[in-house]
Design an enzyme around this catalytic site. Structure first.
Site, short mmCIF file in Angstrom:
data_model
loop_
_atom_site.label_atom_id
_atom_site.label_comp_id
_atom_site.label_asym_id
_atom_site.label_seq_id
_atom_site.Cartn_x
_atom_site.Cartn_y
_atom_site.Cartn_z
N THR A 81 0.81 -1.21 0.00
CA THR A 81 0.00 0.00 0.00
C THR A 81 0.85 1.26 0.00
O THR A 81 0.45 2.30 -0.49
CB THR A 81 -0.91 -0.03 1.23
OG1 THR A 81 -1.83 -1.09 1.08
CG2 THR A 81 -1.69 1.25 1.39
N THR A 157 1.92 -4.28 4.43
CA THR A 157 1.89 -4.48 5.88
C THR A 157 1.45 -5.88 6.30
O THR A 157 1.80 -6.32 7.39
CB THR A 157 0.95 -3.45 6.55
OG1 THR A 157 -0.34 -3.55 5.97
CG2 THR A 157 1.49 -2.05 6.40
N ASP A 158 0.72 -6.59 5.44
CA ASP A 158 0.18 -7.88 5.87
C ASP A 158 1.25 -8.82 6.41
O ASP A 158 1.08 -9.44 7.44
CB ASP A 158 -0.55 -8.57 4.70
CG ASP A 158 -2.00 -8.15 4.63
OD1 ASP A 158 -2.35 -7.12 5.24
OD2 ASP A 158 -2.79 -8.85 3.96
N LYS A 236 1.71 -7.48 13.30
CA LYS A 236 0.55 -6.68 12.92
C LYS A 236 -0.62 -7.14 13.78
O LYS A 236 -1.02 -8.30 13.72
CB LYS A 236 0.23 -6.88 11.43
CG LYS A 236 -0.87 -5.96 10.92
CD LYS A 236 -1.10 -6.10 9.42
CE LYS A 236 -2.09 -5.06 8.92
NZ LYS A 236 -2.33 -5.14 7.47
#
Lengths: 421, 589
Positions: A81, A157-158, A236
């Site tokens: 992203t 970020t996942d 996360k």
């Protein structure tokens, strides 16, 4: 440059003009009208006249350097992203902006440091594999050997915490900071968190004292400072919030605030300098599995094709062992033992995420230890345990050696004390 | 003159893209957070000018949130959910009543707004239908579009570098209706606004109260430009805004013509000069305070502009005011210019001539000064120059002032301000959805009018149609109340009581109870005001009716006998307890 057609659409007796956008749905034409609004028309029954073509700048996506030279830091693009833009075909946010576009989109970056950018992968982080970690480590090594002051990795970020853990093991004795950074709000939005995250990551990489693999993300919901997390400790913890990344069983490594030129460490850290110890060999054949009420012994048997298994157990590190012969329950301990006996190392982590594994307290833990499952007293996250197993199995096959390596702290992933706060 | 209307009305449903209720809070917030925004390239690669202007202010935004009405969506910490189906149904219903054609596939867009009023930096908006018309006394007014969009956050206060907003309002659905510029004069404009307002209220699903409906006026003049005047709170003010805008454009054209005569097409390129030393010992409080706060006095010469800045456009607004509005968008409080009365400011003749000298300004030139931090002052003067170099009436979005004038807000938004809301898939609109929407609209305004005429006298029917009590009236009648009695209670009795300072705490429930007891024969019509008074003081209908119970049947017959069948006498004594018709029957007249 991309070309879009200017058209006139006549539908149900009404006429609309605008740019024809690619449509995700085959039955509809999507028109961007001069007011800026998009609307869809059923292809069936709509008359389309072409009026010409319009060129659209969609960004260069090219690699480059600020000021034309190699910079103090390298910004390496690995998708996500943080380097994303709107994709017309699906109407979705897609990773395709090159790092150069990103640099251009982040005013103020040039004031922090000089930099050059390179795109390594353009992909979604959920698509990454251990092979990608190995390749990324290799690219980072090349940059370090060329003498950069620090490295920033733009990442989705996942799975950023998997990559950060992998790089922590592969790049030991780092002479310079390696900082992973992402965005929870895509960079095409005015409210993107990516801008502040990237500025802080670049500051930590170029000016900060901490030569470790870290993840730099928003510390809170405010657009304020960031936290730098140790690569093996971070996880996360929220699907959407800006402050999704937390250090587990540890404070963050540091607070980073580029506006006040601060990298304030919260922990003992590795300083700059020294010689890189590089080992990016990795196994791609490890499983990370979740146990749950009703888990079937046959499921464990189906893992026999793996070279290593990490179990995210319940509580202190448990699986159904059924010591009291409860009705319905089927123990999976014999099946795990069978895996171990066949030479497959099995490690335990906890699906509680926070807290330490302790397999001495209850019967289930004891029988697991007797079965050869290790991980007792490890305060690692399931993901870090998995990544470590991939890395250890990359260069070690003997069960005893694997177990010994796994249980030894290599990159801050296991600590002896559980601090109160 | 050409004028179109844009009407924004808050819908009385939950929020548009999350499942929060649309509740306005009137208390201290539960949480706060701080954000920054930056403009980003739109779908077609351009960064919208309007968005860029806002960004130049480099503000920080502080948000206040409320636990019950704000979730992670308002905080821009979670993606939006599907569009509220009830809100969409209402909009589709209104669109069809206005003979508009809904699009077959709806796309939610992001309209970039970086003034902080949306935490995301954009307002989600979706064009629902186009075309159509409204019948008016002056002929058909064509409708151009109807959209459904998110309400913005409400501003609390603004400081030099910080804007404070509240999040309770953010995300409440708004229906936005725009007409074509078919409105011929001020009175016509009022009629159109009223008709549309009526139609919206007839849905029974629009929010009530101050700020829940906003009319923006689009004014275009032949040689001028399209201007959008935002935030006219009261309908009766609209004609005034149109008149004043037409006049402003006319006079502005006069100023522009004069500038062209003096300068031709050559653009001004003045350099900002630091005049701070000249004002070191100034008697001008404004400048002194600014300098004491660490600011600088920066000035620019406006070549050949002598006398123009002071030229009046409309009462209370001069050409200088227009330039000042642009400067304000950079964050300064305003400008000081050479056509102003310097005595009033406390600026001495020596200071004036020193400033002129410093700027190299002659008698034919004007000059402009601002007092602020250097960067902000420079941006402000740059805005002044950019505006002064526009030699036409610029297309602007302007803010409606309470006195009928308007001030510059931002350039009219361009299409590059829009790009798709990628978190929400397009919505296909099928025939079923349209029929359902029409059914939910209860056949629309015309159908409502026909029904009201069937049960009320023409005067009351007209009044009820326009009343904010229409929905309550329908509910009461639906529950069995006599239409004429319900209407007069709502429109007359309750209004009179309000004048006495009495109000029902829970009007819906209390009126339901009142008419139910009336239907049970507990009291007569004449007693209703008195019973309502009791209910306003918190009594139940039965309690309030104590001593006012209807005298009927055998009891009435006894009374007739006792009073010798004297109708007048009985009515005088028992007016609140006896039904005249029933009494007449009992007397046998």
């Amino acid at each position: 440059m991309e070309r879009l057609k200017r058209v006139r659409i006549t539908s149900k007796g009404k006429v609309f003009e605008g740019l024809l956008l690619p449509s995700a749905d085959r039955d509809f034409l999507v028109l961007k009208m001069d007011s800026g609004y998009n609307a869809g028309f059923r292809k069936e029954g709509a008359k389309v006249e072409e009026l010409g073509e319009v060129k659209v700048d969609v960004g260069s996506g090219k690699d480059g350097a600020s000021g034309g030279k190699r910079g103090e830091i390298a910004i390496l693009g690995m998708g996500g992203t943080v380097c994303s833009r709107v994709e017309y075909k699906t109407g979705a946010v897609f990773p395709s902006i090159g790092p150069e576009d990103l640099a251009r989109n982040i005013p103020g970056l040039e004031k922090i440091c000089s930099f050059h950018t390179r795109e390594i992968f353009s992909m979604l982080s959920e698509d990454m594999t251990p092979q990608h970690w190995a390749e990324a480590a290799e690219e980072i090594r090349k940059e370090i050997e060329k003498g950069v002051q620090g490295i920033v990795v733009l990442h989705g970020t996942d799975t950023m915490h998997y990559t950060s853990a992998a790089l922590s093991f592969m790049l030991r004795n780092l002479p310079v900071p390696v900082v992973l950074v992402g965005a929870q709000r895509s960079s095409d939005r005015p409210s993107t968190d990516g801008r502040i995250n990237v500025l802080n990551a670049c500051f930590a990489a170029a000016r900060g004292p901490i030569a470790e693999v870290g993840v730099c993300m928003h510390a809170g919901t405010d657009d304020d400072f960031c936290h730098l997390h140790r690569g093996t400790r971070v996880r996360k913890m929220h699907t959407t919030r800006r402050d999704a990344f937390h250090s587990i069983n540890s404070p963050p490594l540091a607070r980073v605030d580029y506006r006040n030129e601060i990298v304030e460490p919260y922990l003992q850290f590795r300083g700059r300098g020294g010689k890189l110890r590089f080992d990016n060999r990795v196994s791609e054949n490890v499983a990370l599995v979740y146990t749950h009420p009703g888990v079937k012994p046959e499921f464990i048997d189906s893992l026999a094709g793996y070279d290593g298994v990490v179990v995210a157990g319940t509580g202190l590190g448990h699986v159904p062992a059924n010591p009291f012969n409860a009705k319905y329950t089927r123990s999976i301990v014999p099946n795990l033992k069978a895996l171990v006996d066949s030479g497959i190392p099995v490690a335990m982590a906890s699906q509680c995420i926070s807290g330490r594994v302790n397999m001495n307290v209850y019967t289930a833990g004891r029988v697991l230890q007797e079965a050869g499952v290790f991980g007792h007293l490890a305060d690692w996250t399931p993901e870090t345990a998995y990544v470590k197993m991939c890395w250890v199995l990359g260069h070690e096959k003997k069960m005893e050696k694997v177990r010994e390596e796994m249980m030894r702290d290599i990159a801050g992933e296991i600590t002896g004390r559980s601090e109160i706060a | 003159m050409k004028c179109g209307l844009e009407i924004h009305q808050r819908l009385d449903t939950g929020k548009l893209f999350c499942r929060c209720p649309s509740a306005i809070a009137e208390r201290e917030p539960d949480f706060r957070f701080r954000r920054k925004l930056r403009a980003s390239a739109g779908e077609t690669g351009e960064v919208d000018f309007a968005a860029r202007v806002e960004q130049e202010k480099e503000k920080e935004f502080h948000y206040e949130g409320f636990a019950e009405s704000c979730c992670l969506v308002e905080a821009d910490e979670e993606p939006p959910q599907e569009m509220n189906p009830e809100a969409l149904r209402i909009v589709l219903g209104v669109a069809q009543q206005l003979h508009m054609e809904p699009f077959e596939q709806l796309h939610v867009m992001r309209k970039i707004v970086v003034d902080g009023s949306n935490t995301s930096g954009f307002q989600r908006t979706c064009l629902v239908a186009a075309g159509g018309y409204l019948e008016t006394s002056r002929g058909r007014v064509r409708m151009s579009t109807v959209a459904v969009e998110e309400e913005s956050a409400g501003i609390v206060s603004e400081e030099a570098h910080v804007k404070n907003y509240r999040l309770d309002r953010l995300g409440i659905p708004l229906i936005e209706l725009a007409t074509e510029p078919d409105i011929v004069d001020a009175e016509h404009c009022k009629e159109v606004a009223e008709k549309i307002g009526l139609m919206l209220r007839a849905t029974g699903k629009v929010a009530r109260g101050i700020g829940t409906i906003r009319q923006d006026v689009n004014v275009s003049t032949e040689d001028g430009a399209r201007i959008e005047i935002k935030g006219a709170q009261e309908l009766r003010m609209i004609p005034l805004y149109v008149e004043k805008e037409v006049l402003r454009q006319e006079r502005l054209l006069g100023v522009v013509a004069e500038i062209r005569k003096r300068l031709g097409d050559s653009a001004l390129k003045p350099k900002a000069v630091d005049l701070t030393p000249i004002f070191a010992k100034t008697q001008c409080g404004l400048i002194r305070k600014g300098i004491e706060a660490g600011g600088h006095v920066l000035g620019i010469k406006l070549e050949g502009h002598a006398g123009l800045l002071g030229r009046e456009l409309i009462p209370g607004r001069r050409y200088g005011t227009e330039l000042s509005d642009y400067a304000k968008s950079a964050g300064v409080k305003g400008i000081i210019h050479s056509d102003e009365d310097f005595d009033k400011y406390g600026i001495s003749a020596q200071e004036d001539s020193a400033a002129r000298k410093g700027l190299g300004a002659g008698e034919e030139d004007a000059y402009v000064m601002v007092v602020a931090q250097r960067g902000m002052a420079q941006r402000a003067l740059q805005m002044v120059v950019e505006r002064a170099n526009v030699r036409v009436v610029p297309a602007e979005t302007r803010k409606a002032n309470p006195d009928g004038t308007s001030s510059y807000m931002r350039p009219l938004a361009g299409r590059s301000r829009m790009y798709p809301e990628t978190d929400i898939p397009p919505i296909a609109v099928g025939k079923g959805m349209l029929e359902e929407a029409m059914a939910a609209a209860g056949g629309g305004l015309e159908e409502k009018e026909r029904k009201l005429r069937g049960m009320l006298n023409p005067e009351m029917a007209g009044r009820m149609l326009k009343s904010r009590n229409l929905q309550l009236f329908e509910e009461l009648v639906g529950a069995g109340a006599e239409p004429m009695l319900a209407a007069s209670t709502l429109e007359q009795t309750l209004v009179e009581m309000r004048r006495e300072g009495l109000e029902l705490g829970r009007p819906r429930e209390q009126l339901m109870e009142l008419f139910a007891e009336y239907g049970n024969g507990l009291f007569v019509k004449a007693a209703i005001p008195e019973i309502l008074r009791g209910m306003c003081r918190g009594k139940r209908a039965r309690e309030a009716a104590e001593g006012l119970e209807r005298i009927g049947g055998a009891e009435l017959k006894r009374l007739v006998k006792e009073k010798g069948g004297d109708f007048g006498k009985i009515m005088r004594e028992y007016r609140l307890r006896v039904d005249a018709k029933e009494l007449k029957e009992a007397i046998g007249r």
